[in-house]
Motif scaffolding. Sequence first.
Motif, PDB file in Angstrom:
ATOM      1  N   TRP A   1       0.830  -1.274  -0.010  1.00  0.00           N
ATOM      2  CA  TRP A   1       0.006   0.049   0.027  1.00  0.00           C
ATOM      3  C   TRP A   1       0.886   1.351  -0.091  1.00  0.00           C
ATOM      4  CZ3 TRP A   1       1.531   2.891   4.131  1.00  0.00           C
ATOM      5  CH2 TRP A   1       1.737   1.980   5.239  1.00  0.00           C
ATOM      6  N   LEU A   2       0.377   2.349  -0.224  1.00  0.00           N
ATOM      7  CA  LEU A   2       0.962   3.664  -0.375  1.00  0.00           C
ATOM      8  C   LEU A   2      -0.152   4.571   0.418  1.00  0.00           C
ATOM      9  CD1 LEU A   2       3.087   5.523  -2.745  1.00  0.00           C
ATOM     10  CD2 LEU A   2       1.060   6.729  -2.167  1.00  0.00           C
ATOM     11  N   HIS A   3       0.645   5.375   1.183  1.00  0.00           N
ATOM     12  CA  HIS A   3      -0.391   6.672   1.996  1.00  0.00           C
ATOM     13  C   HIS A   3       0.014   7.727   1.864  1.00  0.00           C
ATOM     14  CE1 HIS A   3      -1.925   8.306   5.999  1.00  0.00           C
ATOM     15  NE2 HIS A   3      -2.809   8.542   4.981  1.00  0.00           N
ATOM     16  N   ALA A   4      -0.568   8.698   1.107  1.00  0.00           N
ATOM     17  CA  ALA A   4      -0.006  10.131   1.211  1.00  0.00           C
ATOM     18  C   ALA A   4      -1.146  11.091   1.670  1.00  0.00           C
ATOM     19  CB  ALA A   4       0.073  10.640  -0.486  1.00  0.00           C
ATOM     20  N   ARG A   5      -0.772  12.044   2.322  1.00  0.00           N
ATOM     21  CA  ARG A   5      -1.496  12.959   3.093  1.00  0.00           C
ATOM     22  C   ARG A   5      -0.941  14.482   2.954  1.00  0.00           C
ATOM     23  NH1 ARG A   5      -2.125  11.360   8.668  1.00  0.00           N
ATOM     24  NH2 ARG A   5      -0.461  13.097   9.281  1.00  0.00           N
ATOM     25  N   LEU A   6      -1.811  15.230   2.930  1.00  0.00           N
ATOM     26  CA  LEU A   6      -1.438  16.708   2.691  1.00  0.00           C
ATOM     27  C   LEU A   6      -2.104  17.654   3.624  1.00  0.00           C
ATOM     28  CD1 LEU A   6       0.464  18.559   0.601  1.00  0.00           C
ATOM     29  CD2 LEU A   6      -1.591  18.877  -0.608  1.00  0.00           C
ATOM     30  N   THR A   7      -1.528  18.116   4.527  1.00  0.00           N
ATOM     31  CA  THR A   7      -2.098  18.975   5.548  1.00  0.00           C
ATOM     32  C   THR A   7      -1.787  20.610   5.160  1.00  0.00           C
ATOM     33  OG1 THR A   7      -1.789  17.402   7.206  1.00  0.00           O
ATOM     34  CG2 THR A   7      -2.319  19.546   8.110  1.00  0.00           C
ATOM     35  N   VAL A   8      -2.827  21.308   4.844  1.00  0.00           N
ATOM     36  CA  VAL A   8      -2.588  22.725   4.384  1.00  0.00           C
ATOM     37  C   VAL A   8      -3.257  23.851   5.545  1.00  0.00           C
ATOM     38  CG1 VAL A   8      -2.270  21.938   2.163  1.00  0.00           C
ATOM     39  CG2 VAL A   8      -4.567  22.739   3.037  1.00  0.00           C
ATOM     40  N   GLN A   9      -4.096  23.631   6.487  1.00  0.00           N
ATOM     41  CA  GLN A   9      -4.626  24.587   7.140  1.00  0.00           C
ATOM     42  C   GLN A   9      -4.823  23.974   8.349  1.00  0.00           C
ATOM     43  OE1 GLN A   9      -7.809  26.153   4.690  1.00  0.00           O
ATOM     44  NE2 GLN A   9      -9.406  24.352   5.495  1.00  0.00           N
ATOM     45  N   GLU A  10      -5.171  25.197   9.218  1.00  0.00           N
ATOM     46  CA  GLU A  10      -5.800  24.657  10.755  1.00  0.00           C
ATOM     47  C   GLU A  10      -7.183  24.501  10.644  1.00  0.00           C
ATOM     48  OE1 GLU A  10      -2.941  26.831  13.948  1.00  0.00           O
ATOM     49  OE2 GLU A  10      -3.739  28.327  12.412  1.00  0.00           O
ATOM     50  N   PRO A  11      -7.711  23.792  11.535  1.00  0.00           N
ATOM     51  CA  PRO A  11      -9.177  23.726  11.737  1.00  0.00           C
ATOM     52  C   PRO A  11      -9.522  25.001  12.262  1.00  0.00           C
ATOM     53  CG  PRO A  11      -7.934  21.617  12.639  1.00  0.00           C
ATOM     54  CD  PRO A  11      -7.064  22.624  12.477  1.00  0.00           C
ATOM     55  N   ASP A  12     -10.932  25.228  12.461  1.00  0.00           N
ATOM     56  CA  ASP A  12     -11.349  26.533  13.010  1.00  0.00           C
ATOM     57  C   ASP A  12     -11.259  26.760  14.441  1.00  0.00           C
ATOM     58  OD1 ASP A  12     -13.517  25.259  13.844  1.00  0.00           O
ATOM     59  OD2 ASP A  12     -14.650  25.711  12.048  1.00  0.00           O
TER      60      ASP A  12
ATOM     61  N   ALA B   1       2.040  23.729   7.865  1.00  0.00           N
ATOM     62  CA  ALA B   1       1.716  22.777   6.743  1.00  0.00           C
ATOM     63  C   ALA B   1       2.928  21.720   6.615  1.00  0.00           C
ATOM     64  CB  ALA B   1       1.461  23.513   5.561  1.00  0.00           C
ATOM     65  N   GLU B   2       2.270  20.615   6.168  1.00  0.00           N
ATOM     66  CA  GLU B   2       3.226  19.426   5.790  1.00  0.00           C
ATOM     67  C   GLU B   2       2.643  18.463   5.272  1.00  0.00           C
ATOM     68  OE1 GLU B   2       3.752  17.755   9.812  1.00  0.00           O
ATOM     69  OE2 GLU B   2       1.574  17.085  10.147  1.00  0.00           O
ATOM     70  N   TYR B   3       3.399  16.967   4.823  1.00  0.00           N
ATOM     71  CA  TYR B   3       2.818  16.093   4.118  1.00  0.00           C
ATOM     72  C   TYR B   3       3.528  15.026   5.011  1.00  0.00           C
ATOM     73  CZ  TYR B   3       7.448  15.188   1.997  1.00  0.00           C
ATOM     74  OH  TYR B   3       8.955  14.899   2.071  1.00  0.00           O
ATOM     75  N   LEU B   4       2.651  13.738   4.564  1.00  0.00           N
ATOM     76  CA  LEU B   4       3.117  12.447   4.984  1.00  0.00           C
ATOM     77  C   LEU B   4       3.042  11.508   3.741  1.00  0.00           C
ATOM     78  CD1 LEU B   4       3.367  10.203   7.416  1.00  0.00           C
ATOM     79  CD2 LEU B   4       0.913   9.818   7.310  1.00  0.00           C
TER      80      LEU B   4
ATOM     81  N   LEU C   1       0.465  25.323  -1.586  1.00  0.00           N
ATOM     82  CA  LEU C   1      -1.073  25.370  -1.048  1.00  0.00           C
ATOM     83  C   LEU C   1      -0.922  25.465   0.305  1.00  0.00           C
ATOM     84  CD1 LEU C   1      -2.498  22.250  -2.876  1.00  0.00           C
ATOM     85  CD2 LEU C   1      -2.122  24.654  -3.606  1.00  0.00           C
ATOM     86  N   GLY C   2       0.177  25.466   1.204  1.00  0.00           N
ATOM     87  CA  GLY C   2       0.163  25.648   2.529  1.00  0.00           C
ATOM     88  C   GLY C   2      -0.176  26.938   3.125  1.00  0.00           C
ATOM     89  N   GLN C   3      -1.253  27.071   4.109  1.00  0.00           N
ATOM     90  CA  GLN C   3      -1.922  28.274   4.723  1.00  0.00           C
ATOM     91  C   GLN C   3      -1.359  28.781   6.226  1.00  0.00           C
ATOM     92  OE1 GLN C   3      -6.177  28.359   3.879  1.00  0.00           O
ATOM     93  NE2 GLN C   3      -5.880  26.625   2.112  1.00  0.00           N
ATOM     94  N   TYR C   4      -0.603  27.844   6.610  1.00  0.00           N
ATOM     95  CA  TYR C   4       0.006  28.198   7.823  1.00  0.00           C
ATOM     96  C   TYR C   4       1.357  27.574   7.987  1.00  0.00           C
ATOM     97  CZ  TYR C   4      -1.292  23.656   9.994  1.00  0.00           C
ATOM     98  OH  TYR C   4      -1.428  22.307  10.412  1.00  0.00           O
ATOM     99  N   ASP C   5       2.073  27.971   9.044  1.00  0.00           N
ATOM    100  CA  ASP C   5       3.536  27.517   9.080  1.00  0.00           C
ATOM    101  C   ASP C   5       3.732  26.081   9.366  1.00  0.00           C
ATOM    102  OD1 ASP C   5       4.371  29.978   8.718  1.00  0.00           O
ATOM    103  OD2 ASP C   5       4.557  30.830  10.961  1.00  0.00           O
TER     104      ASP C   5
END
Length: 280
Positions: free
Chosen positions: A219-230, A271-274, A265-269
């Motif tokens: 398997w392969l898993h990619a995740r992109l985190t770009v913004q904080e929850p409200d 922001a990261e990927y996995l 695309l990152g909207q805050y400091d």
Amino acid sequence: MLAYRHAFHAGNHADVLKHTMLGMVLRYMNQKDKPYRLVDTHAGAGGYSLEGRYAQKKGEFEQGIGRLWERDDLPEAVANYVDAVRSFNPGGALEQYPGSPAFAQMLLREQDQARFYELHPTDYRILEAYLGKTKHMQVMNADGFEGLKSQVPPSTRRALVLMDPSYEGTADYGKVIASLRDALTRFAEGVYMVWYPQVQKVEAAQLPRRLEALAPKGWLHARLTVQEPDSQGFGLAGSGVFILNPPYTLHDELLTVLPYLVDVLGQYDEAEYLLEQRAS
């Protein structure tokens, strides 16, 4: 579930990740002459106006495809994705966004097949009018989780299944697992691509690990985190794509794609990927 309309979210950061990776997988599958079947279990309308009231309500596309539209430093896979969106906008301005079926139509070959499922009556009618008469493509107003049972294994013995339900409640998480477990018993060799939202739900956090347990051949898993929850912890922080039986080239290609998308695309400091995988 029938209240969900993807038009509100078309072209956002989650679509960028999902459709960039969909293009990468389809191009890989096209390297072999042997035909294959694409099954899209939650196909949507096939295309969306970015000038309409749905897309304009929150303007999510502005933080997704909008951030890529004028850039000239795109990695190859992202450039292919943006070029596909450009071909959907022949006037040159970013006015329309293609859904997964439209991306598939651009890449599937004459010998390949597509099966699109969509339950929402309006989106189904739009998709049927768009692709319903296209050779080797079928559009069905039916539940894709159930419909998948009749689609695998295909006679070609090659298939890509795209599964990206709305996840509006919590039921879809369990349905994804149950549907994939059944499909894998029928056709363990297929490529299964699951998109999921990064939201404050236990089910969303658990889904990747539950998918790992299903994977028979890696398997392969990619995740992109770009913004904080409200302030209440809600909102779409990012999204992930989990692929069972992934193309062997995908991991190394994403090592270039994901850092780039974080930067753009990152909207805050934070922001990261996995990116993680288990080889077969």
